[in-house]
Design a protein around this motif. Structure first.
Motif, PDB file in Angstrom:
ATOM      1  N   ASP A 150      33.853 -94.492 -24.990  1.00  0.00           N
ATOM      2  CA  ASP A 150      34.896 -95.029 -24.116  1.00  0.00           C
ATOM      3  C   ASP A 150      36.181 -94.269 -24.385  1.00  0.00           C
ATOM      4  OD1 ASP A 150      35.793 -97.559 -22.373  1.00  0.00           O
ATOM      5  OD2 ASP A 150      37.332 -97.129 -23.885  1.00  0.00           O
ATOM      6  N   VAL A 151      36.754 -93.685 -23.355  1.00  0.00           N
ATOM      7  CA  VAL A 151      37.894 -92.787 -23.540  1.00  0.00           C
ATOM      8  C   VAL A 151      39.065 -93.504 -24.195  1.00  0.00           C
ATOM      9  CG1 VAL A 151      39.601 -91.381 -22.340  1.00  0.00           C
ATOM     10  CG2 VAL A 151      37.203 -91.299 -21.631  1.00  0.00           C
ATOM     11  N   GLU A 152      39.427 -94.664 -23.705  1.00  0.00           N
ATOM     12  CA  GLU A 152      40.596 -95.363 -24.255  1.00  0.00           C
ATOM     13  C   GLU A 152      40.331 -95.852 -25.676  1.00  0.00           C
ATOM     14  OE1 GLU A 152      42.116 -98.348 -21.703  1.00  0.00           O
ATOM     15  OE2 GLU A 152      42.416 -96.994 -20.010  1.00  0.00           O
ATOM     16  N   HIS A 157      40.388 -93.020 -28.399  1.00  0.00           N
ATOM     17  CA  HIS A 157      41.664 -92.406 -28.724  1.00  0.00           C
ATOM     18  C   HIS A 157      42.657 -93.374 -29.344  1.00  0.00           C
ATOM     19  CE1 HIS A 157      40.132 -89.295 -25.919  1.00  0.00           C
ATOM     20  NE2 HIS A 157      40.725 -88.508 -26.777  1.00  0.00           N
ATOM     21  N   SER A 158      42.165 -94.494 -29.847  1.00  0.00           N
ATOM     22  CA  SER A 158      43.084 -95.465 -30.449  1.00  0.00           C
ATOM     23  C   SER A 158      43.578 -95.007 -31.806  1.00  0.00           C
ATOM     24  CB  SER A 158      42.400 -96.833 -30.575  1.00  0.00           C
ATOM     25  OG  SER A 158      41.237 -96.734 -31.394  1.00  0.00           O
ATOM     26  N   ASP A 208      34.835-103.255 -35.717  1.00  0.00           N
ATOM     27  CA  ASP A 208      35.079-104.528 -35.051  1.00  0.00           C
ATOM     28  C   ASP A 208      35.263-104.349 -33.543  1.00  0.00           C
ATOM     29  OD1 ASP A 208      34.963-105.897 -37.454  1.00  0.00           O
ATOM     30  OD2 ASP A 208      37.129-105.717 -37.817  1.00  0.00           O
ATOM     31  N   ASN A 209      35.524-103.114 -33.134  1.00  0.00           N
ATOM     32  CA  ASN A 209      35.699-102.830 -31.709  1.00  0.00           C
ATOM     33  C   ASN A 209      34.322-102.549 -31.098  1.00  0.00           C
ATOM     34  OD1 ASN A 209      36.212-101.763 -29.164  1.00  0.00           O
ATOM     35  ND2 ASN A 209      38.012-100.617 -29.837  1.00  0.00           N
ATOM     36  N   PRO A 210      33.835-103.393 -30.208  1.00  0.00           N
ATOM     37  CA  PRO A 210      32.481-103.197 -29.665  1.00  0.00           C
ATOM     38  C   PRO A 210      32.318-101.886 -28.898  1.00  0.00           C
ATOM     39  CG  PRO A 210      33.659-104.900 -28.450  1.00  0.00           C
ATOM     40  CD  PRO A 210      34.483-104.591 -29.662  1.00  0.00           C
ATOM     41  N   LEU A 211      33.423-101.342 -28.369  1.00  0.00           N
ATOM     42  CA  LEU A 211      33.331-100.085 -27.638  1.00  0.00           C
ATOM     43  C   LEU A 211      33.153 -98.887 -28.569  1.00  0.00           C
ATOM     44  CD1 LEU A 211      36.012-100.650 -24.868  1.00  0.00           C
ATOM     45  CD2 LEU A 211      33.521-100.627 -24.596  1.00  0.00           C
ATOM     46  N   LEU A 212      33.433 -99.090 -29.859  1.00  0.00           N
ATOM     47  CA  LEU A 212      33.163 -98.054 -30.854  1.00  0.00           C
ATOM     48  C   LEU A 212      31.826 -98.312 -31.552  1.00  0.00           C
ATOM     49  CD1 LEU A 212      36.680 -97.645 -32.526  1.00  0.00           C
ATOM     50  CD2 LEU A 212      35.681 -96.296 -30.668  1.00  0.00           C
ATOM     51  N   ALA A 213      31.524 -99.566 -31.818  1.00  0.00           N
ATOM     52  CA  ALA A 213      30.285 -99.903 -32.518  1.00  0.00           C
ATOM     53  C   ALA A 213      29.059 -99.702 -31.631  1.00  0.00           C
ATOM     54  CB  ALA A 213      30.337-101.347 -33.011  1.00  0.00           C
ATOM     55  N   ARG A 214      29.194 -99.998 -30.345  1.00  0.00           N
ATOM     56  CA  ARG A 214      28.075 -99.845 -29.400  1.00  0.00           C
ATOM     57  C   ARG A 214      28.577 -99.047 -28.208  1.00  0.00           C
ATOM     58  NH1 ARG A 214      28.119-104.631 -31.735  1.00  0.00           N
ATOM     59  NH2 ARG A 214      29.422-105.591 -30.125  1.00  0.00           N
ATOM     60  N   ARG A 215      28.591 -97.755 -28.391  1.00  0.00           N
ATOM     61  CA  ARG A 215      29.242 -96.877 -27.415  1.00  0.00           C
ATOM     62  C   ARG A 215      28.471 -96.829 -26.095  1.00  0.00           C
ATOM     63  NH1 ARG A 215      31.236 -91.404 -30.024  1.00  0.00           N
ATOM     64  NH2 ARG A 215      29.018 -90.886 -29.996  1.00  0.00           N
ATOM     65  N   HIS A 222      42.749 -83.152 -35.563  1.00  0.00           N
ATOM     66  CA  HIS A 222      41.325 -83.416 -35.748  1.00  0.00           C
ATOM     67  C   HIS A 222      41.194 -84.530 -36.766  1.00  0.00           C
ATOM     68  CE1 HIS A 222      37.057 -82.487 -36.872  1.00  0.00           C
ATOM     69  NE2 HIS A 222      36.999 -82.157 -35.606  1.00  0.00           N
ATOM     70  N   TRP A 223      40.161 -85.342 -36.632  1.00  0.00           N
ATOM     71  CA  TRP A 223      40.022 -86.487 -37.532  1.00  0.00           C
ATOM     72  C   TRP A 223      39.874 -86.061 -38.990  1.00  0.00           C
ATOM     73  CZ3 TRP A 223      35.693 -86.794 -40.471  1.00  0.00           C
ATOM     74  CH2 TRP A 223      34.584 -86.063 -40.047  1.00  0.00           C
ATOM     75  N   THR A 224      39.295 -84.872 -39.275  1.00  0.00           N
ATOM     76  CA  THR A 224      39.153 -84.433 -40.671  1.00  0.00           C
ATOM     77  C   THR A 224      40.514 -84.255 -41.324  1.00  0.00           C
ATOM     78  OG1 THR A 224      38.979 -82.129 -39.928  1.00  0.00           O
ATOM     79  CG2 THR A 224      36.926 -83.308 -40.344  1.00  0.00           C
ATOM     80  N   LYS A 225      41.453 -83.696 -40.603  1.00  0.00           N
ATOM     81  CA  LYS A 225      42.807 -83.497 -41.140  1.00  0.00           C
ATOM     82  C   LYS A 225      43.463 -84.851 -41.396  1.00  0.00           C
ATOM     83  CE  LYS A 225      46.787 -81.500 -42.051  1.00  0.00           C
ATOM     84  NZ  LYS A 225      47.018 -80.648 -43.238  1.00  0.00           N
TER      85      LYS A 225
END
Length: 580
Positions: A245-247, A250-251, A263-270, A502-505
């Motif tokens: 989910d795009v929005e 990018h949180s 806890d965000n279902p849009l991240l846990a079950r994409r 980037h998330w690694t940084k």
């Protein structure tokens, strides 16, 4: 550029420049950038791009020297004028008013620096196998961004395993479940786009075809994309274009291995978004078809047959949809170039001339029969250079029959003409194209077109190609190699971007060393994105309103985001250059 942000030239440097120059009769303006020499920080023996000198005063016919690590002069010569005439296409402002070119191609192996008018360049290295090492430096991103159970250490653990039961959220199959594990996360975020996965897969396949020394490593990485593309079309009528989910994605920055427990279902079950008549997506489906057909060429038996069937399915969907994908992030204008690529790749693996004929027809339609040379590129948005090169026989395999080869070669030469002109007219440093968002990707795609056009003949594109290669490796206003800083595979990446978006940084993880960032962009574009978080950017030395770059601020993601589509053209560029 505003004089308040220019580096002040010291009087001593100005006097040295005046004495050494045969035509020096103009004092530099107050606040003028001091003389700088920009060099390719690494180069292949026998293929060293030229240095470019930015000068505050005229210095034509002056002498440059190249010294080795012991201080001995190993090369000297007279600089060539590289100053561009004013035009509507040139960068309106550059940090220096005068530019000079210093040829370096005759250098032996070793470590060197250029001296000119009392100023020295950075150290740079010439060695055999340098282009192969550049390709090697580009590979860690395809490990860092690997998803599912694809190998991703030391960057993260298994991630998004819940994608095994992703729910389709649009179209006639809404509510059905699909297994879309694996593949690659797209960029600094963790979305999965089929179009960038397919483009990266295709470029890895072609790089492997043309760089036998790294073929096994390149094709292993390509297999990550192949496995995902097969999952993205699990059964008839389902073609997945986006997972996530795009929005929600990018949180924030986060560890991808943690999403399944979010806890965000849009991240846990994409969710999965599929291609439909409403969304379009001929560009997405055709790119997937091209990637699978390229992978099929070096398979045998059932594996080959399965890939060819899948490629045909994706291509049939592309032709049935008949329009580009409506989406958040990778909006294209046309799909004919992608379909030409798919047909050319299927011709290559099946030998059926109907695919070659379709590729030529679509190439003509997608490039105005070559009259729009700027469309003959390889950046993922415009890919006409790739099917043209495949049919022309300059992409590491034999040419198509003459009736298809001739128009394809002509279109490819039209691309070479365009990008050669761009290198010579935009900026004295040889950037190919305007500094738009994704300038490094666009530039490297143009370099690919120049390599391929140069192979066609009879026009010699080696001069603009050398300039374009140098720009990526340090011959630019900032003297930076446009890769994430560090060392990998024995190749040092010096003075690259230190703050990639980037998330690694953000999480303090190992960086994907060697990854390509977006690169320079115009000040207005950067400020337009910073408005969501940050004050307007301040220009630094060697920046201009037309091109701003190199700061360690992850908020400047226009310049500093890294991703699949930025890396992919550079892979093929240096694989094509690498001596066989």
């Amino acid at each position: 550029m505003d004089s308040s942000v220019r580096r002040t030239a010291v009087l001593g440097a100005v006097l040295l420049a005046l004495v050494a120059s045969l035509t020096a009769c103009v004092l530099p303006a107050q606040g003028q950038a001091a003389l700088r020499i920009r060099v390719p920080l690494v180069a292949e023996l026998g293929d060293v791009p030229p240095a470019i000198i930015g000068s505050p005063v005229p210095a034509m016919d002056a002498t440059y020297e190249v010294v080795d690590a012991d201080g001995a002069v190993v090369l000297s010569g007279t600089v060539d004028d590289a100053t561009l005439d004013p035009s509507a296409h040139r960068d309106a402002e550059e940090a220096w008013p005068f530019f000079y070119l210093a040829p370096l191609v005759e250098l032996p192996e070793g470590r060197f620096r250029v001296r000119f008018n009392g100023v020295q360049s950075a150290w740079f290295e010439v060695r055999s196998g340098a282009w192969q090492e550049v390709v090697r430096t580009l590979l860690p991103l395809y490990r860092a961004n690997a998803d599912g159970r694809e190998p991703a250490t030391p960057f993260h653990g298994p991630s998004h395993l819940n994608d095994a039961r992703s729910r389709i959220v649009n179209g006639p199959q809404k509510g059905e479940r699909v297994d879309v594990r694996g593949g690659w996360m797209d960029a600094g975020d963790q979305l999965k786009f089929t179009v960038t996965t397919a483009f990266a897969t295709a470029m890895l396949e072609l790089a492997g075809r043309n760089e036998p020394g790294l073929r096994a490593a390149l094709w292993r990485r390509a297999d990550i994309g192949v496995r995902y593309l097969l999952r993205a079309h699990p059964r008839r009528g389902i073609f997945v274009a986006l997972v996530g989910d795009v929005e929600a994605d990018h949180s924030d920055f986060r560890d991808p291995a943690s999403d399944d427990e979010s806890d965000n279902p849009l991240l846990a079950r994409r969710p999965s978004h599929v291609l439909t008549r409403r969304t379009g997506g001929s560009d997405v489906a055709a790119m997937a078809a091209a990637a699978l057909a390229l992978a099929a060429r070096h398979r045998t038996g059932d594996a080959r047959a399965r890939l060819v069937r899948a490629a045909r399915d994706w291509l049939a969907e592309a032709e049935a949809l008949g329009k580009v994908w409506r989406n958040c992030c990778y909006q294209q204008d046309t799909w004919q170039d992608d379909a030409a690529f798919a047909h050319a790749a299927l011709w290559r693996v099946t030998g059926r001339e109907r695919h070659a004929a379709a590729a030529v027809r679509l190439l003509r339609a997608g490039t105005d029969d070559g009259d729009s040379g700027w469309l003959v590129s390889a950046d993922g948005y415009e890919v006409a250079a790739l099917p043209a090169a495949e049919l022309c026989g300059v992409l590491g395999a034999k040419a198509a029959p003459a009736s298809y080869r001739r128009p394809a070669c002509r279109i490819l030469r039209a691309g070479g003409d365009h990008w050669g002109w761009e290198v010579g007219h935009r900026t004295a440093f040889g950037r190919a194209g305007p500094p738009l968002w994704g300038a490094a990707r666009n530039h490297e795609a143009a370099a690919v077109a120049l390599v391929l056009a140069d192979r066609v003949g009879p026009t010699d594109y080696s001069r603009p190609l050398g300039r374009a290669t140098g720009w990526f490796l340090g011959v630019n206003p900032w003297g930076v190699r446009l890769q994430v800083e560090g060392t990998t595979g024995g190749a040092a990446v010096v003075d690259g971007v230190t703050g990639p978006y980037h998330w690694t940084k953000a999480l303090g993880r190992p960086l994907p060393v060697g990854a390509v960032p977006g690169g320079p962009a115009d000040q207005a574009t950067i400020d337009g994105q910073r408005s969501y978080c940050c004050p307007p950017i301040e220009l630094r030395a060697h920046d201009t309103p037309q091109q701003v770059y190199h700061r360690g601020d992850t908020q400047d993601y226009v310049m500093n985001e890294i991703g699949l589509a930025y890396n992919a053209p550079a892979l093929l560029h240096f694989a094509l250059l690498s001596p066989q």
